[in-house]
Design a protein around this motif. Structure first.
Motif, PDB file in Angstrom:
ATOM      1  N   GLY A 154      29.165  15.989 -57.061  1.00  0.00           N
ATOM      2  CA  GLY A 154      30.372  15.606 -57.189  1.00  0.00           C
ATOM      3  C   GLY A 154      31.428  16.701 -56.963  1.00  0.00           C
ATOM      4  O   GLY A 154      32.650  16.523 -56.634  1.00  0.00           O
ATOM      5  N   GLY A 155      31.157  17.779 -56.439  1.00  0.00           N
ATOM      6  CA  GLY A 155      32.110  18.924 -56.020  1.00  0.00           C
ATOM      7  C   GLY A 155      32.740  19.331 -56.818  1.00  0.00           C
ATOM      8  O   GLY A 155      32.702  18.943 -58.159  1.00  0.00           O
ATOM      9  N   PHE A 156      33.754  20.467 -56.715  1.00  0.00           N
ATOM     10  CA  PHE A 156      34.694  20.912 -57.456  1.00  0.00           C
ATOM     11  C   PHE A 156      35.829  19.921 -57.988  1.00  0.00           C
ATOM     12  O   PHE A 156      36.200  20.136 -59.015  1.00  0.00           O
ATOM     13  N   ALA A 157      35.888  18.934 -57.205  1.00  0.00           N
ATOM     14  CA  ALA A 157      36.686  17.903 -57.790  1.00  0.00           C
ATOM     15  C   ALA A 157      36.263  16.879 -58.709  1.00  0.00           C
ATOM     16  O   ALA A 157      36.750  15.904 -59.045  1.00  0.00           O
ATOM     17  N   ASN A 158      34.906  16.856 -58.844  1.00  0.00           N
ATOM     18  CA  ASN A 158      34.270  15.816 -59.732  1.00  0.00           C
ATOM     19  C   ASN A 158      34.295  14.382 -59.181  1.00  0.00           C
ATOM     20  O   ASN A 158      34.910  13.505 -60.075  1.00  0.00           O
ATOM     21  N   ALA A 159      34.285  14.163 -57.957  1.00  0.00           N
ATOM     22  CA  ALA A 159      34.502  12.789 -57.544  1.00  0.00           C
ATOM     23  C   ALA A 159      33.336  12.681 -56.369  1.00  0.00           C
ATOM     24  O   ALA A 159      32.640  13.372 -56.011  1.00  0.00           O
ATOM     25  N   PRO A 160      33.309  11.164 -56.105  1.00  0.00           N
ATOM     26  CA  PRO A 160      32.161  11.060 -55.050  1.00  0.00           C
ATOM     27  C   PRO A 160      32.520  11.695 -53.720  1.00  0.00           C
ATOM     28  O   PRO A 160      33.970  11.624 -53.137  1.00  0.00           O
ATOM     29  N   THR A 161      31.708  12.422 -53.270  1.00  0.00           N
ATOM     30  CA  THR A 161      31.634  13.238 -52.157  1.00  0.00           C
ATOM     31  C   THR A 161      30.861  12.466 -51.077  1.00  0.00           C
ATOM     32  O   THR A 161      30.171  11.560 -51.061  1.00  0.00           O
ATOM     33  N   PRO A 162      31.169  12.951 -49.670  1.00  0.00           N
ATOM     34  CA  PRO A 162      30.500  12.561 -48.383  1.00  0.00           C
ATOM     35  C   PRO A 162      29.154  12.786 -48.827  1.00  0.00           C
ATOM     36  O   PRO A 162      28.241  11.719 -48.203  1.00  0.00           O
ATOM     37  N   SER A 163      28.491  13.876 -49.209  1.00  0.00           N
ATOM     38  CA  SER A 163      27.221  13.869 -49.411  1.00  0.00           C
ATOM     39  C   SER A 163      26.681  13.169 -50.399  1.00  0.00           C
ATOM     40  O   SER A 163      25.423  12.528 -50.356  1.00  0.00           O
ATOM     41  N   LEU A 164      27.280  12.902 -51.501  1.00  0.00           N
ATOM     42  CA  LEU A 164      26.911  11.838 -52.483  1.00  0.00           C
ATOM     43  C   LEU A 164      26.786  10.324 -51.794  1.00  0.00           C
ATOM     44  O   LEU A 164      25.640   9.747 -52.070  1.00  0.00           O
ATOM     45  N   LEU A 165      27.883  10.048 -50.944  1.00  0.00           N
ATOM     46  CA  LEU A 165      27.652   8.859 -50.289  1.00  0.00           C
ATOM     47  C   LEU A 165      26.580   8.549 -49.072  1.00  0.00           C
ATOM     48  O   LEU A 165      25.815   7.684 -49.096  1.00  0.00           O
ATOM     49  N   LYS A 166      26.273   9.836 -48.678  1.00  0.00           N
ATOM     50  CA  LYS A 166      25.046   9.774 -47.651  1.00  0.00           C
ATOM     51  C   LYS A 166      23.625   9.732 -48.228  1.00  0.00           C
ATOM     52  O   LYS A 166      22.803   8.787 -47.978  1.00  0.00           O
ATOM     53  N   TYR A 173      42.656   4.779 -66.234  1.00  0.00           N
ATOM     54  CA  TYR A 173      42.611   3.824 -65.193  1.00  0.00           C
ATOM     55  C   TYR A 173      43.453   2.876 -65.719  1.00  0.00           C
ATOM     56  O   TYR A 173      43.269   2.218 -66.745  1.00  0.00           O
ATOM     57  N   THR A 174      44.394   2.136 -64.813  1.00  0.00           N
ATOM     58  CA  THR A 174      45.403   1.391 -65.276  1.00  0.00           C
ATOM     59  C   THR A 174      45.017  -0.023 -64.599  1.00  0.00           C
ATOM     60  O   THR A 174      44.596  -1.232 -65.219  1.00  0.00           O
ATOM     61  N   ASP A 175      45.012  -0.203 -63.243  1.00  0.00           N
ATOM     62  CA  ASP A 175      44.537  -1.416 -62.493  1.00  0.00           C
ATOM     63  C   ASP A 175      44.813  -1.080 -61.032  1.00  0.00           C
ATOM     64  O   ASP A 175      45.114  -0.074 -60.387  1.00  0.00           O
ATOM     65  N   ASP A 225      44.459   4.524 -54.579  1.00  0.00           N
ATOM     66  CA  ASP A 225      43.468   5.631 -54.152  1.00  0.00           C
ATOM     67  C   ASP A 225      42.251   5.756 -54.904  1.00  0.00           C
ATOM     68  O   ASP A 225      41.291   6.048 -54.496  1.00  0.00           O
ATOM     69  N   LEU A 226      42.386   5.785 -56.035  1.00  0.00           N
ATOM     70  CA  LEU A 226      41.325   5.895 -56.958  1.00  0.00           C
ATOM     71  C   LEU A 226      40.225   4.776 -56.814  1.00  0.00           C
ATOM     72  O   LEU A 226      38.938   5.159 -56.533  1.00  0.00           O
ATOM     73  N   VAL A 227      40.686   3.581 -56.855  1.00  0.00           N
ATOM     74  CA  VAL A 227      39.853   2.431 -56.333  1.00  0.00           C
ATOM     75  C   VAL A 227      38.917   2.771 -55.051  1.00  0.00           C
ATOM     76  O   VAL A 227      37.875   2.261 -54.969  1.00  0.00           O
ATOM     77  N   GLU A 228      39.740   3.025 -54.176  1.00  0.00           N
ATOM     78  CA  GLU A 228      39.236   3.231 -52.760  1.00  0.00           C
ATOM     79  C   GLU A 228      38.281   4.375 -52.882  1.00  0.00           C
ATOM     80  O   GLU A 228      37.317   4.209 -52.171  1.00  0.00           O
ATOM     81  N   THR A 229      38.619   5.448 -53.453  1.00  0.00           N
ATOM     82  CA  THR A 229      37.478   6.279 -53.481  1.00  0.00           C
ATOM     83  C   THR A 229      36.024   5.901 -54.063  1.00  0.00           C
ATOM     84  O   THR A 229      35.057   6.223 -53.636  1.00  0.00           O
ATOM     85  N   TRP A 230      36.127   5.115 -55.202  1.00  0.00           N
ATOM     86  CA  TRP A 230      35.083   4.790 -55.761  1.00  0.00           C
ATOM     87  C   TRP A 230      34.462   3.330 -54.902  1.00  0.00           C
ATOM     88  O   TRP A 230      33.109   3.088 -55.305  1.00  0.00           O
ATOM     89  N   ARG A 231      35.269   2.773 -54.183  1.00  0.00           N
ATOM     90  CA  ARG A 231      34.658   1.408 -53.578  1.00  0.00           C
ATOM     91  C   ARG A 231      33.973   2.215 -52.270  1.00  0.00           C
ATOM     92  O   ARG A 231      32.807   1.372 -52.019  1.00  0.00           O
ATOM     93  N   LEU A 290      37.179   0.228 -63.903  1.00  0.00           N
ATOM     94  CA  LEU A 290      37.032   0.857 -62.621  1.00  0.00           C
ATOM     95  C   LEU A 290      36.020   0.647 -61.558  1.00  0.00           C
ATOM     96  O   LEU A 290      36.241   0.091 -60.473  1.00  0.00           O
ATOM     97  N   MET A 291      34.908   0.663 -62.043  1.00  0.00           N
ATOM     98  CA  MET A 291      33.649   0.388 -61.429  1.00  0.00           C
ATOM     99  C   MET A 291      33.727  -1.130 -61.022  1.00  0.00           C
ATOM    100  O   MET A 291      33.122  -1.364 -59.854  1.00  0.00           O
ATOM    101  N   ALA A 292      34.032  -1.931 -61.831  1.00  0.00           N
ATOM    102  CA  ALA A 292      34.138  -3.399 -61.473  1.00  0.00           C
ATOM    103  C   ALA A 292      34.921  -3.794 -60.334  1.00  0.00           C
ATOM    104  O   ALA A 292      34.603  -4.563 -59.600  1.00  0.00           O
ATOM    105  N   ASP A 293      36.363  -3.006 -60.542  1.00  0.00           N
ATOM    106  CA  ASP A 293      37.206  -3.350 -59.361  1.00  0.00           C
ATOM    107  C   ASP A 293      36.735  -2.724 -58.149  1.00  0.00           C
ATOM    108  O   ASP A 293      37.162  -3.127 -57.203  1.00  0.00           O
ATOM    109  N   ALA A 294      35.901  -1.586 -58.239  1.00  0.00           N
ATOM    110  CA  ALA A 294      35.733  -0.862 -57.016  1.00  0.00           C
ATOM    111  C   ALA A 294      34.301  -1.609 -56.338  1.00  0.00           C
ATOM    112  O   ALA A 294      34.210  -1.276 -55.238  1.00  0.00           O
ATOM    113  N   GLY A 295      33.923  -2.653 -57.032  1.00  0.00           N
ATOM    114  CA  GLY A 295      32.820  -3.351 -56.333  1.00  0.00           C
ATOM    115  C   GLY A 295      31.347  -3.075 -56.878  1.00  0.00           C
ATOM    116  O   GLY A 295      30.340  -3.780 -56.207  1.00  0.00           O
TER     117      GLY A 295
END
Length: 420
Positions: free
Chosen positions: A30-42, A79-81, A87-93, A178-183
């Motif tokens: 998750g890196g220092f930002a604690n978010a999905p990273t390119p390595s995680l996606l790979k 998370y609101t909607d 941007d948040l939804v796109e990251t998790w999408r 958020l996970m549902a909205d991200a797909g």
């Protein structure tokens, strides 16, 4: 043809194309930002190509202030909607697409570590207390040295107030939305391995005297509230599962555990994953053994699943539940045995997936012999200096980190290394 290739339909309507599920493991990507990273996606892109029936992610923490490891993916705020948080939804999408673009449904494991949050993990600060149902510190041994090390690594928690409970409940619900909205296809609540939900369920870590403690039913209220509130705000086709700790048949807690499973089943769960262990008693890390762990009853070589007996007991009580059994599967014969005993519907595969992202082919290829349809993993050697650290989980943690490093090698496009 092996029954492992049969599809499984969950109550919500989601279909797993086969019974072999990539279980959750710590990726620390998750890196220092604690978010999905390119390595995680790979790495999830590789698992997505692996012909799994479903792919479970590693821990996604619902609160970035309380992490299990410093590099867990986590939610940094509410998370609101989809319109407010584009941007948040796109990251998790992007994460969801990486997992699912080659076919298998992907389930996000949502977690809060509670008192099992490392002192140096999360953004709450190194001197701030973690939270737990009761102010009972984590103890990984009884000697003075072990107690001091436990205190240093895991600060003593403070007991959660009603406001804390309401906040964490909302965080789980927001994360699921958020996970549902991200797909993603669903979420799994981590209610095992000594994390916060498990801490509420367990009388050893929950000594509350309010509506969240005192009985098996009251101790289940925290997770039941989360389940009901998630179900109310996600699509009916969105999967909600839970990872649940097994209980010793001879222990006083066995009937309490069965009561809690009954309540969870009535709440409309789509599947229950049977696992076991905590940081204080790390049964979930014993999967590195070449041979099956000794059990209380006689075992045959085929009965390699660590928690098979408990899963069978759950099946006998609740025959319509979709059960996933994780821990110890290394051979096709062992997985088929668990299915033939009607102990489970889904086979969870952890460490073999960290060695071979295409592991299901070993079980699904009928042209392979029984000797070929297996992956033997020897126990990882612990360095001498690690043995000097007086904590019960150091060896188990070292072994777990070995497989985390293999996941990271997959993310870098490197060949994995089988422990020798």
């Amino acid at each position: 043809m092996s029954a492992l290739g049969d599809s499984v339909k969950l109550p919500c309507g989601l279909v797993f194309p086969n019974r072999i599920v990539k279980a959750a493991m710590a990726e620390m990507l998750g890196g220092f930002a604690n978010a999905p990273t390119p390595s995680l996606l790979k790495v999830y892109g590789q698992w997505g190509k692996g012909n799994w029936g479903a792919v479970l992610t590693g821990n996604v923490q619902v609160d970035v202030n309380h992490l299990g490891t410093p590099f867990d993916p986590a939610l940094a705020s509410g998370y609101t909607d989809p319109d407010t948080n584009k941007d948040l939804v796109e990251t998790w999408r992007q994460y969801a697409n990486a997992c699912q673009e080659h076919g298998p449904p992907s389930i996000v494991q949502l977690c809060h570590p509670g008192r099992q949050s490392l002192r140096f993990a999360g953004r709450r600060g190194v001197f701030a207390s973690p939270i737990a149902p009761s102010a009972i510190p984590l103890m990984m041994g009884e000697s003075y040295a072990q107690q001091w090390m436990s205190w240093f690594v895991f600060p003593p928690p403070r007991e959660m107030t009603q406001a804390d409970i309401d906040l964490v409940t909302r965080q789980f619900v927001d994360a699921a939305r958020l996970m549902a909205d991200a797909g993603f296809s669903g979420v799994e609540l981590h209610g095992a391995h000594g994390y916060l939900i498990d801490q509420f369920l367990n009388p050893k870590s929950n000594t509350r005297t309010d509506v969240y403690g005192g009985s098996a039913t009251n101790r289940a209220k925290f997770v039941l509230d989360i389940l009901h509130q998630i179900r109310a705000v996600v699509p009916s086709t969105f999967c909600i599962g839970i990872k649940f700790n097994s209980a010793d048949h001879n222990s006083a807690s066995f009937e309490h555990t069965m009561t809690q499973i009954s309540l969870i089943a009535e709440a409309g769960i789509d599947f229950i994953e049977i696992s076991g262990g905590t940081y204080e008693d790390p049964k979930m890390f014993d999967a590195g053994q070449t041979q099956p762990q000794p059990q209380k009853s006689a075992r045959t070589a085929a009965r390699e699943a660590f928690f098979l007996e408990f899963a069978s007991a759950v099946r006998a009580r609740y025959p319509t539940l979709i059960l996933m059994l994780t821990g110890g599967f290394r051979t096709r014969a062992g997985a088929e045995y668990a299915l033939s005993q009607n102990a489970c519907d889904l086979i969870g595969i952890g460490r073999p997936a960290a060695i071979d992202p295409f592991f299901p082919r070993l079980f699904l290829d009928d042209s392979l012999t029984e000797e070929e349809a297996r992956l033997t993993l020897k126990r990882v050697s612990v360095p001498f200096w690690a043995k000097l650290i007086p904590l019960s989980a150091v060896g188990a943690g070292w072994e777990s980190s070995y497989y985390t490093r293999q996941i990271q090698r997959i993310a870098k496009g490197l060949r994995t290394i089988v422990p020798l």
